[in-house]
Motif scaffolding. Structure first.
Motif, PDB file in Angstrom:
ATOM      1  N   GLY A  41       0.797  -1.230   0.000  1.00 38.11           N
ATOM      2  CA  GLY A  41       0.000   0.000   0.000  1.00 38.11           C
ATOM      3  C   GLY A  41       0.821   1.267   0.000  1.00 38.11           C
ATOM      4  N   ILE A  42       2.027   1.201  -0.610  1.00 42.16           N
ATOM      5  CA  ILE A  42       2.919   2.369  -0.606  1.00 42.16           C
ATOM      6  C   ILE A  42       3.223   2.793  -2.035  1.00 42.16           C
ATOM      7  N   ASP A  43       3.047   4.075  -2.317  1.00 38.27           N
ATOM      8  CA  ASP A  43       3.321   4.627  -3.646  1.00 38.27           C
ATOM      9  C   ASP A  43       3.748   6.079  -3.484  1.00 38.27           C
ATOM     10  N   GLU A  44       5.054   6.310  -3.424  1.00 40.18           N
ATOM     11  CA  GLU A  44       5.574   7.646  -3.172  1.00 40.18           C
ATOM     12  C   GLU A  44       6.140   8.283  -4.442  1.00 40.18           C
ATOM     13  N   SER A  45       5.959   9.582  -4.576  1.00 42.23           N
ATOM     14  CA  SER A  45       6.500  10.332  -5.701  1.00 42.23           C
ATOM     15  C   SER A  45       7.993  10.591  -5.505  1.00 42.23           C
ATOM     16  N   PRO A  46       8.791  10.579  -6.592  1.00 45.58           N
ATOM     17  CA  PRO A  46      10.210  10.920  -6.497  1.00 45.58           C
ATOM     18  C   PRO A  46      10.455  12.340  -6.001  1.00 45.58           C
ATOM     19  N   ASP A  47       9.453  13.200  -6.082  1.00 46.88           N
ATOM     20  CA  ASP A  47       9.633  14.616  -5.734  1.00 46.88           C
ATOM     21  C   ASP A  47      10.097  14.800  -4.290  1.00 46.88           C
ATOM     22  N   ILE A  48       9.701  13.888  -3.408  1.00 46.95           N
ATOM     23  CA  ILE A  48      10.079  14.011  -1.991  1.00 46.95           C
ATOM     24  C   ILE A  48      11.594  13.929  -1.834  1.00 46.95           C
ATOM     25  N   TYR A  50      13.836  14.261  -4.276  1.00 44.93           N
ATOM     26  CA  TYR A  50      14.499  15.299  -5.064  1.00 44.93           C
ATOM     27  C   TYR A  50      14.631  16.589  -4.250  1.00 44.93           C
ATOM     28  N   ALA A  51      13.627  16.877  -3.436  1.00 44.80           N
ATOM     29  CA  ALA A  51      13.697  18.056  -2.566  1.00 44.80           C
ATOM     30  C   ALA A  51      14.811  17.885  -1.537  1.00 44.80           C
ATOM     31  N   PHE A  52      14.984  16.659  -1.055  1.00 48.36           N
ATOM     32  CA  PHE A  52      16.055  16.387  -0.086  1.00 48.36           C
ATOM     33  C   PHE A  52      17.425  16.516  -0.761  1.00 48.36           C
ATOM     34  N   TYR A  53      17.542  16.051  -2.011  1.00 50.55           N
ATOM     35  CA  TYR A  53      18.796  16.195  -2.751  1.00 50.55           C
ATOM     36  C   TYR A  53      19.223  17.657  -2.818  1.00 50.55           C
ATOM     37  N   GLU A  54      18.273  18.523  -3.121  1.00 55.63           N
ATOM     38  CA  GLU A  54      18.581  19.950  -3.221  1.00 55.63           C
ATOM     39  C   GLU A  54      19.026  20.500  -1.868  1.00 55.63           C
ATOM     40  N   LYS A  55      18.431  20.012  -0.812  1.00 57.55           N
ATOM     41  CA  LYS A  55      18.759  20.482   0.533  1.00 57.55           C
ATOM     42  C   LYS A  55      20.203  20.151   0.910  1.00 57.55           C
ATOM     43  N   ILE A  56      20.677  18.953   0.555  1.00 58.53           N
ATOM     44  CA  ILE A  56      22.026  18.530   0.965  1.00 58.53           C
ATOM     45  C   ILE A  56      23.069  18.799  -0.115  1.00 58.53           C
ATOM     46  N   GLY A  57      22.633  19.241  -1.308  1.00 59.21           N
ATOM     47  CA  GLY A  57      23.581  19.543  -2.371  1.00 59.21           C
ATOM     48  C   GLY A  57      24.003  18.347  -3.197  1.00 59.21           C
ATOM     49  N   TYR A  58      23.164  17.326  -3.236  1.00 58.40           N
ATOM     50  CA  TYR A  58      23.458  16.134  -4.035  1.00 58.40           C
ATOM     51  C   TYR A  58      23.055  16.382  -5.482  1.00 58.40           C
ATOM     52  N   GLU A  59      23.944  16.053  -6.423  1.00 56.66           N
ATOM     53  CA  GLU A  59      23.702  16.298  -7.843  1.00 56.66           C
ATOM     54  C   GLU A  59      23.309  14.998  -8.539  1.00 56.66           C
ATOM     55  N   ASP A  60      22.051  14.921  -8.957  1.00 57.29           N
ATOM     56  CA  ASP A  60      21.526  13.738  -9.636  1.00 57.29           C
ATOM     57  C   ASP A  60      21.462  14.008 -11.134  1.00 57.29           C
ATOM     58  N   ASN A  61      22.473  13.517 -11.865  1.00 63.26           N
ATOM     59  CA  ASN A  61      22.532  13.735 -13.313  1.00 63.26           C
ATOM     60  C   ASN A  61      21.743  12.691 -14.097  1.00 63.26           C
ATOM     61  N   LEU A  62      21.042  11.805 -13.393  1.00 65.33           N
ATOM     62  CA  LEU A  62      20.225  10.803 -14.061  1.00 65.33           C
ATOM     63  C   LEU A  62      18.789  11.282 -14.246  1.00 65.33           C
ATOM     64  N   ARG A  63      18.418  12.276 -13.485  1.00 64.19           N
ATOM     65  CA  ARG A  63      17.033  12.743 -13.504  1.00 64.19           C
ATOM     66  C   ARG A  63      16.652  13.265 -14.882  1.00 64.19           C
ATOM     67  N   GLY A  64      15.484  12.835 -15.368  1.00 65.04           N
ATOM     68  CA  GLY A  64      15.026  13.273 -16.682  1.00 65.04           C
ATOM     69  C   GLY A  64      13.676  12.676 -17.017  1.00 65.04           C
ATOM     70  N   ASP A  65      13.297  12.793 -18.274  1.00 62.05           N
ATOM     71  CA  ASP A  65      11.982  12.327 -18.700  1.00 62.05           C
ATOM     72  C   ASP A  65      11.925  10.812 -18.876  1.00 62.05           C
ATOM     73  N   THR A  85      12.728   8.992   6.628  1.00 62.75           N
ATOM     74  CA  THR A  85      11.380   8.515   6.895  1.00 62.75           C
ATOM     75  C   THR A  85      10.992   7.451   5.874  1.00 62.75           C
ATOM     76  N   GLN A  86       9.926   6.738   6.169  1.00 58.38           N
ATOM     77  CA  GLN A  86       9.425   5.734   5.236  1.00 58.38           C
ATOM     78  C   GLN A  86       9.089   6.380   3.890  1.00 58.38           C
ATOM     79  N   SER A  87       8.521   7.574   3.920  1.00 57.40           N
ATOM     80  CA  SER A  87       8.183   8.287   2.679  1.00 57.40           C
ATOM     81  C   SER A  87       9.430   8.620   1.873  1.00 57.40           C
ATOM     82  N   GLU A  88      10.481   9.087   2.542  1.00 54.86           N
ATOM     83  CA  GLU A  88      11.722   9.426   1.838  1.00 54.86           C
ATOM     84  C   GLU A  88      12.363   8.188   1.229  1.00 54.86           C
TER      85      GLU A  88
END
Length: 237
Positions: A41-48, A50-65, A85-88
């Protein structure tokens, strides 16, 4: 690898005949009942995450369409003291599935329970698992031996596990209470063998990134408390 082959041998004895007949349509009523993934019963969006990546300065060059293919390259390091967290955690898994074709797991779900146990459910692509096996250092001979036992097993393969997990000074410790493949629970005595195989795979995966240094990762009531160093960026070679 011998442990892995032993597990597959037990599975093929228990599932081979039923799996073959079901896939061939001889027992169609069993397909949905047996070959369905356990839904946590778990379905989380990647956006959660991605927001954490920006907070810590992690560069994800794989992100795309669309997911990218190729060998992963990790660089740099970020010291991290954070309770995921479980959501993260599930958002992170979702992000990886959306950004890299090499992930063998599909719809991987993690649930953290109040008693400290962790449940995991997924579908695993045998083709991608074979590719990952090579990356992790398993020989082609070992892989071919394992494939001999999987001729009549559905692809993707539903997996479920429940138990406890922790990491201390990069050493993985698993205690599996229940492990299911295609809805079939392994005999209780085999759980420690499965745990050993998974620990080996996790250790090999961690070694792909020399920047990763896990001082501790422990399950708490709030999530997974992590202390250590993670890469600062990921890209495709």
């Amino acid at each position: 690898m011998k442990k892995f082959l032993l597990i597959l041998l037990i599975l093929i004895i228990g599932l081979g005949v039923v799996g073959y007949l079901t896939i061939k349509g001889k027992i169609p009523v069993l397909y949905n009942a047996v070959f369905q993934q356990v839904d946590l019963g778990i379905d989380e969006s990647p956006d959660i995450i991605y927001a954490f990546y920006e907070k810590i300065g992690y560069e994800d060059n794989l992100r795309g369409d669309s997911p990218k293919s190729g060998e992963l390259v990790f660089e740099g390091g970020i010291d991290l003291d954070h309770t995921f967290t479980q959501s993260e955690i599930n958002s992170w898994l979702s992000a990886w599935e959306n950004s890299w074709t090499g992930i063998p797991f599909k719809n991987l779900q993690i649930r953290i329970n109040s008693d400290g146990t962790v449940e995991a459910s997924s579908l695993i692509s045998l083709k991608e698992a074979e590719s990952i096996g090579r990356t992790l250092g398993y020989s082609q001979e070992d892989i071919e031996k394992a494939k001999d036992f999987l001729k009549y097993i559905p692809d993707p393969l539903p997996l479920y596990a429940k138990g406890t997990a922790s990491i201390k000074d990069n050493q993985v410790n698993l205690d599996i209470q229940n492990f299911k493949v295609v809805g079939y629970s392994l005999p209780e005595g085999m759980n420690s063998t499965v745990a050993g195989v998974i620990e080996d795979v996790i250790s090999r995966a961690k070694n792909l990134s020399t920047e990763t240094d896990i001082k501790s990762a422990e399950v708490t009531s709030e999530g997974v408390k992590f202390l250590g160093t993670v890469p600062a960026s990921v890209s495709i070679k």
